[in-house]
Scaffold this active site. Structure first.
Site, mmCIF file in Angstrom:
data_model
loop_
_atom_site.group_PDB
_atom_site.id
_atom_site.type_symbol
_atom_site.label_atom_id
_atom_site.label_comp_id
_atom_site.label_asym_id
_atom_site.label_seq_id
_atom_site.Cartn_x
_atom_site.Cartn_y
_atom_site.Cartn_z
ATOM 1 N N LYS A 1 4.526 8.906 9.315
ATOM 2 C CA LYS A 1 4.362 8.281 10.632
ATOM 3 C C LYS A 1 5.419 8.700 11.659
ATOM 4 O O LYS A 1 5.327 9.780 12.213
ATOM 5 C CB LYS A 1 4.281 6.770 10.477
ATOM 6 C CG LYS A 1 3.188 6.400 9.426
ATOM 7 C CD LYS A 1 2.577 5.062 9.594
ATOM 8 C CE LYS A 1 1.677 4.710 8.420
ATOM 9 N NZ LYS A 1 0.301 4.449 8.756
ATOM 10 N N ASP B 1 9.308 2.726 -0.094
ATOM 11 C CA ASP B 1 8.272 3.382 0.697
ATOM 12 C C ASP B 1 8.472 2.941 2.140
ATOM 13 O O ASP B 1 8.086 1.846 2.531
ATOM 14 C CB ASP B 1 6.889 2.988 0.168
ATOM 15 C CG ASP B 1 5.772 3.692 0.941
ATOM 16 O OD1 ASP B 1 6.060 4.299 1.991
ATOM 17 O OD2 ASP B 1 4.619 3.610 0.482
ATOM 18 N N TYR C 1 0.862 -1.190 0.000
ATOM 19 C CA TYR C 1 0.000 0.000 0.000
ATOM 20 C C TYR C 1 0.891 1.230 0.000
ATOM 21 O O TYR C 1 1.853 1.309 0.747
ATOM 22 C CB TYR C 1 -0.888 -0.005 1.250
ATOM 23 C CG TYR C 1 -1.790 1.208 1.362
ATOM 24 C CD1 TYR C 1 -2.834 1.421 0.453
ATOM 25 C CD2 TYR C 1 -1.608 2.143 2.377
ATOM 26 C CE1 TYR C 1 -3.661 2.525 0.562
ATOM 27 C CE2 TYR C 1 -2.439 3.257 2.489
ATOM 28 C CZ TYR C 1 -3.467 3.442 1.585
ATOM 29 O OH TYR C 1 -4.284 4.536 1.690
#
Ligand code: PMP
Length: 440
Positions: free
Chosen positions: A278, A250, A155
């Site tokens: 994050k 990523d 994702y």
């Protein structure tokens, strides 16, 4: 208890959450600001969280839970860490946003550059989605090519061209996995299975000169946790270089979590571009993308590739990120998180030795996952059978009843933080057998 009486009992326990959810559903689609929060994969009412402290969250009904969601990754120090609160409060008192450069963004960029060898320059944005979207734009500008290769199960946020169906294990042309995304938008996306050098080599042989970038979560953590073989990641690096494509890691989840230098450090592989989110925002809305100077130079104002943001490099968010990275360094966090993860694994191993149904623990550092797949944990993304999803749902609620808050989906990884004590790990291990016994 029947399903209906179970649901009824939960409604009573979570009366205030249920009331808020009813109100939310009137004014917010599905009652939530991000779909997984709606508990659709496990049933029942989503908990409305009133506050967090360390490894605990407290719901709107005043019940406390040991939290293994950690806001899906940012809270590596736990909730309401004093150093983060102090830094954010001080920054906020000086003004919340200026739309002009500030010292804190320089400091955070310097910190990222010194920790992550592939990062010579960093640009801040406000989410992981934006970070990936922008990294891909710069990769396309730099290479003058259009195709993006991604892997099924990874994702990368909800940008149109990356919302592509998890492939069926074969190389496939991108087809949108969401309504509202025209096929033309994903026509330049290729989806390959994880763990497959062969499919990748074939794709590069076929259309390598059209590939702008290969993007991967080097530690895939959005379809459960699917650690890859080093050789596979090395093949990505090699094939991308050979064909003049860029490799994008990523590291929105893995960055500053699995090591100071993220999964790149863990595997000893250097990408061309990297995306963060994050942890680097310490719980505030922050993303970033970074890479070699000659690639990042394509960005405006120096270059021809536009990218911008009203709240990018926001001083309050930067302060939270800096305080978080400071605390990680000060507390030798990565060694500590690894030893906590190892301790949890040690506690769980005997409990999982003879499960009533297939169940496997997967762990890398402070990320872990219980796989309910009958065929065992694997390196490629595969859907769960409905009986396996139902087992997870029952397990989830049984853990919740025992004061443990897990991600409300069988495909989400669990997060440990520095705030999880030995007692907390013991609590998890103590709850596990009874929760598994409650699974029909
Ligand atoms: N990339 C990865 C690897 C992610 O895990 C996520 C979110 N979980 C994103 C990108 C998107 O980040 P955000 O939700 O901040 O837009």
């Amino acid at each position: 208890m029947t399903q209906r009486s179970q649901d009824g009992a939960r409604e009573v326990l979570h009366a205030r959450s249920a009331e808020l959810y009813t109100r939310a559903c009137r004014v917010i689609p599905g009652g939530v600001s991000s779909p997984v929060r709606a508990f659709r994969a496990v049933g029942g009412t989503p908990l409305f969280i009133a506050r967090g402290a360390g490894a605990q969250v407290f719901d709107a009904d005043g019940r406390s839970y040991l939290d293994f969601v950690g806001s899906w990754g940012p809270l590596i120090l736990g909730h309401a860490h004093p150093a983060v609160i102090a830094a954010v409060t001080a920054a906020l008192a000086r003004g919340s946003t200026f739309g002009a450069p500030c010292a804190a963004e320089v400091e955070l960029a310097e910190r990222i550059v010194s920790a992550y060898p592939a990062a010579e320059q960093v640009r801040f944005v406000s989410s992981g989605t934006e970070a990936v979207m922008s990294a891909i734009r710069v990769a396309r500008a730099f290479t003058g090519r259009e195709l993006i290769v991604k892997f099924a199960g990874c994702y990368h946020g909800h940008a149109d061209h990356l919302l592509v169906a998890a492939g069926s294990g074969l190389a496939t042309f991108g087809r949108p996995s969401s309504a509202g995304v025209p096929e033309a938008f994903t026509a330049h996306t290729r989806v390959l299975p994880l763990d497959g050098e062969q499919a990748l080599a074939e794709l590069f042989a076929r259309e390598g000169e059209r590939v702008a970038a290969v993007i991967i979560e080097p530690l895939p953590a959005n379809h459960g946790l699917l650690p890859q073989r080093r050789e596979f990641l090395e093949a990505l690096r090699r094939l991308a270089s050979t064909h003049g494509a860029l490799l994008i890691f990523d590291e929105v989840i893995s960055g500053f979590r699995v090591a100071r230098g993220g999964a790149a450090e863990l595997y000893g592989i250097t990408p061309d571009l990297v995306t963060f989110g994050k942890v680097i925002g310490g719980g505030m809305p922050v993303g970033a993308f970074a890479g070699a100077r000659h690639i990042m130079a394509r960005l405006a104002p120096d270059g021809d590739t536009y990218q911008a943001g009203t709240l990018s490099g926001n001083p309050v968010a930067m302060a939270a990120g800096l305080a978080t990275l400071d605390a990680l360094e000060r507390e030798s966090a990565w060694a500590q998180l690894e030893s906590r993860g190892a301790e949890l694994e040690r506690l769980l191993a005997p409990l999982l030795a003879r499960p009533r149904f297939p169940l496997q623990l997967v762990r890398v550092g402070s990320l872990f996952w219980l796989s309910f797949h009958a065929r065992g944990a694997s390196r490629t993304a595969a859907p769960l059978a409905s009986v396996e999803s139902a087992r997870f749902a029952a397990f989830f609620h049984a853990m919740l009843e025992r004061g443990i808050y897990l991600p409300p989906s069988p495909y989400e990884a669990y997060f440990l933080s520095l705030a999880h004590s030995d007692r907390d790990l013991a609590h998890f291990a103590h709850a596990l057998p009874a929760a598994l016994a409650a699974v029909p």
